[in-house]
Design an enzyme around this catalytic site. Sequence first.
Site, short mmCIF file in Angstrom:
data_model
loop_
_atom_site.label_atom_id
_atom_site.label_comp_id
_atom_site.label_asym_id
_atom_site.label_seq_id
_atom_site.Cartn_x
_atom_site.Cartn_y
_atom_site.Cartn_z
N ASP A 192 0.86 -1.20 0.00
CA ASP A 192 0.00 0.00 0.00
C ASP A 192 0.89 1.24 0.00
OD1 ASP A 192 -2.29 1.79 0.47
OD2 ASP A 192 -3.33 -0.01 1.15
N HIS A 242 -2.64 3.04 -4.55
CA HIS A 242 -2.06 2.59 -3.27
C HIS A 242 -0.67 1.97 -3.51
CE1 HIS A 242 -5.48 3.36 -0.62
NE2 HIS A 242 -6.29 2.89 -1.55
N GLU A 292 -9.64 2.82 -5.34
CA GLU A 292 -9.17 4.17 -5.04
C GLU A 292 -7.93 4.57 -5.85
OE1 GLU A 292 -10.73 4.48 -0.44
OE2 GLU A 292 -8.70 3.72 -0.74
C1 TNX Z 1 -10.94 2.09 2.23
S1 TNX Z 1 -11.54 -0.81 1.32
C2 TNX Z 1 -9.85 1.43 1.72
C3 TNX Z 1 -8.68 1.19 2.60
C4 TNX Z 1 -8.82 1.88 3.93
C5 TNX Z 1 -10.23 1.70 4.45
C6 TNX Z 1 -10.48 2.27 5.81
C7 TNX Z 1 -10.57 -0.32 0.30
C8 TNX Z 1 -10.55 -1.14 -0.87
N1 TNX Z 1 -9.84 0.81 0.50
O1 TNX Z 1 -7.51 1.57 1.94
O2 TNX Z 1 -7.90 1.35 4.80
O3 TNX Z 1 -11.15 2.28 3.54
O4 TNX Z 1 -11.71 1.84 6.33
#
Ligand code: TNX
Length: 526
Positions: free
Chosen positions: A185, A257, A321
Amino acid sequence: MKRLFLLVCMLGLSLTTAASEINIVPKPLRVEPAEGSFTVTSQTPVVAGQDKELLRVGRLFAGMVEPVVGRNLPVKKSTDDAAIVLSVDGSLGEEAYLLSVTPEGIAVQGGSPKGVLYGLQSLRQLVVDGKGVVPAVKITDKPFFAYRGAMLDVVRHFMPVEDVKAFIDIVAMHKLNRFHWHLTDDQGWRIDIRKYPDLARVGSVRKETLFGHLRTSSEYDGRPYGGYYTQSEIREVVAYAAERYVEVIPEIEMPGHALGALTPYPWLGCRGENYEVWTRWGISSDVFCAGKETTFEFIENVLAEVIDLFPSKYIHIGGDECPKARWKECPYCQQRMKENGLQNEEQLQSYFMQRVEKWLHGHGREIIGWDEILQGGISKTATVMSWRGSKGGIAAAKAGNKAIMAPNTHCYLDYNQTSEPRYEPLANGKFLPVRMVYALDPYDQLTEAERAFILGVQANLWTEYIPDFFHAKHMLLPRLAALSEVGWAYDRKDFEDFRRRMAHFRRTYDVAGYNYATYFFDGKDE
Ligand code: TNX
């Protein structure tokens, strides 16, 4: 006559008492209480015949009940004494088991050694609950969903191998069968890749960490933070999990990430310089460059080592994301879009994921991606992990893609457990009590035919606000038990019945020495 009436009443009473003594989580398919009981002592042999695998499973059980019945329950090939007899019955489903307790002894039959271990996990709860005295009963059990997972994020906070093994023990205790290991990440790269040694050497270390909550703090702790697993440690964990019939699914995040990789190897990004392993939480706008061929070469080389370490059918390749700002400005990415007739950056992401999927297919594996992989088009063979609520999973199933339900609305165990966060340790902030986990309906809005695409459910433990494994257990337990029942049980309409059984199951947590949250047990989580 009066006497007979009294006798019938007493019999009825004793039967109902016996029934209420059988308290197992997740709820078994069928429980038929009977008369009497069997007492497991330190002398009670576990008998496994000639099967080496069953002998091993028997020894696991002996270890689990040791705090209650004493050391070294004898595990043998045969005996003349009253015993716990393990056997495999191929006519049962692989994960199914029959547990029969009579005053003469205990029999655990499984469709495979895995099923036997599930039977023993149930027996463990009864042994703990009755301090060795197990009420006579016949239990017929099998899981509802094939995929029952739990994810651990070891990037935001690193968990040493011993803790990862303890996490796997907890997974197995709840009859879950997948451990999703979030290994890379923005805040670090935690798996040694021999071809790129700086991933572990440089990419695993951040210079400091945000102190306090992302929304309110701009303070840092000023201390370097790092940690990674060597390949031999990874193999050790995979083997440990396999011995408990838990499959490890690694996650290598892309295209977003990615700072853990971009920092040691800046040519992987669009800007090509000045990256730093992140010291904050959230979403970095620096991501893998989707234009340069060298990015794909890197990813394939990394995945080649990953598939050598992890025998799992699925490899998780992230996909969540991924901001598109860099791609919009990057000549390589724009060139790639032009050459491939891609209309927008969402389609470029889709190109990215499908290209990596194709490579993995060529090596006999399938991919799981977070629900963003639906944007810009998805291949028929990808499995979607629904996290932004259930809608991604629903859309996937309707489109004929396999899906795993891990919606943040029900499955995010990093969220607060009570509506009074001020009484809890610092956490994400959103509210997710046990009741909400239990309320997850993985089949919501799906027709009979579409339901076939739902592989199962998963709980996710993101560790931004979870500094160590002691705290991780406080977040996991008892909410993981509610998730396990969603994944395992056929009948889970009765939350009060779950609550009653949990009052017994917590004793198994106690005996295992687990730190768990008590809000739910104290009625303080609403
Ligand atoms: C979203 S779930 C994210 C994570 C974070 C999390 C915190 C996801 C695929 N991405 O990177 O840690 O929310 O709740």
